[in-house]
Structure formats: C-alpha cells, structure tokens
Design an enzyme around this catalytic site. Structure first.
Site, short mmCIF file in Angstrom:
data_model
loop_
_atom_site.label_atom_id
_atom_site.label_comp_id
_atom_site.label_asym_id
_atom_site.label_seq_id
_atom_site.Cartn_x
_atom_site.Cartn_y
_atom_site.Cartn_z
N MET A 106 -27.74 -51.59 -46.49
CA MET A 106 -27.21 -52.42 -45.42
C MET A 106 -26.55 -51.53 -44.38
SD MET A 106 -25.77 -55.77 -47.42
CE MET A 106 -24.36 -54.93 -48.09
N PRO A 107 -27.31 -51.05 -43.41
CA PRO A 107 -26.73 -50.20 -42.37
C PRO A 107 -25.76 -50.98 -41.49
CG PRO A 107 -29.14 -50.22 -42.24
CD PRO A 107 -28.74 -51.21 -43.26
N GLU A 108 -24.69 -50.31 -41.13
CA GLU A 108 -23.72 -50.88 -40.20
C GLU A 108 -23.44 -49.86 -39.13
OE1 GLU A 108 -19.23 -52.80 -40.09
OE2 GLU A 108 -20.29 -52.63 -41.99
N THR A 161 -26.00 -54.68 -39.43
CA THR A 161 -24.81 -55.18 -38.74
C THR A 161 -24.47 -54.22 -37.61
OG1 THR A 161 -23.96 -56.18 -40.77
CG2 THR A 161 -22.38 -55.78 -38.99
#
Length: 66
Positions: A1-3, A40
């Site tokens: 989940m890259p942010e 995100t």
C-alpha cells in the site's frame, strides 16, 4: 500500500491538486504494478508565510516576482 505525501506551498486550485494526485497515482500503478485502490496520496499545504527559501518567505518571493 504505497503512500505519497506531498508538501507544498498553498495556492493551487482544487483541480490542479486533484490532477497532480491522479498523475502520482497513475505513476505508482504503472511503475509498481499496484492497483490504484491501494494508493494513498496526501497533500500538506503550508501558508506562503510559513515556507521560506533563500531567506525569503514564499509570500515575499511571490511579491518580488511581480
């Protein structure tokens, strides 16, 4: 989940910010092979008087550029 967190001076329109966040999302989808749903992107905006470069606030720099 890259942010991804983008820090920038205030002053861009909502459309500009939305376009930038969309492009960042697409870059992560393309380069990391993740679904857009897991990306995100957050923008932290600072008032022009709260950012300084070269000893001048961004407000002073903006005024000098006119």
């Amino acid at each position: 989940m890259p942010e991804v967190i983008v820090n920038m001076a205030a002053g861009r329109t909502d459309d500009q910010k939305k376009g930038m966040m969309f492009d960042i999302t697409q870059a992560l989808v393309k380069n990391l092979g993740v679904d857009a749903e897991v990306v995100t992107v957050q923008i932290n905006e600072a008032p022009l008087t709260h950012k300084m470069k070269g000893g001048k606030t961004f407000l002073e720099r903006k005024a000098a550029a006119k």
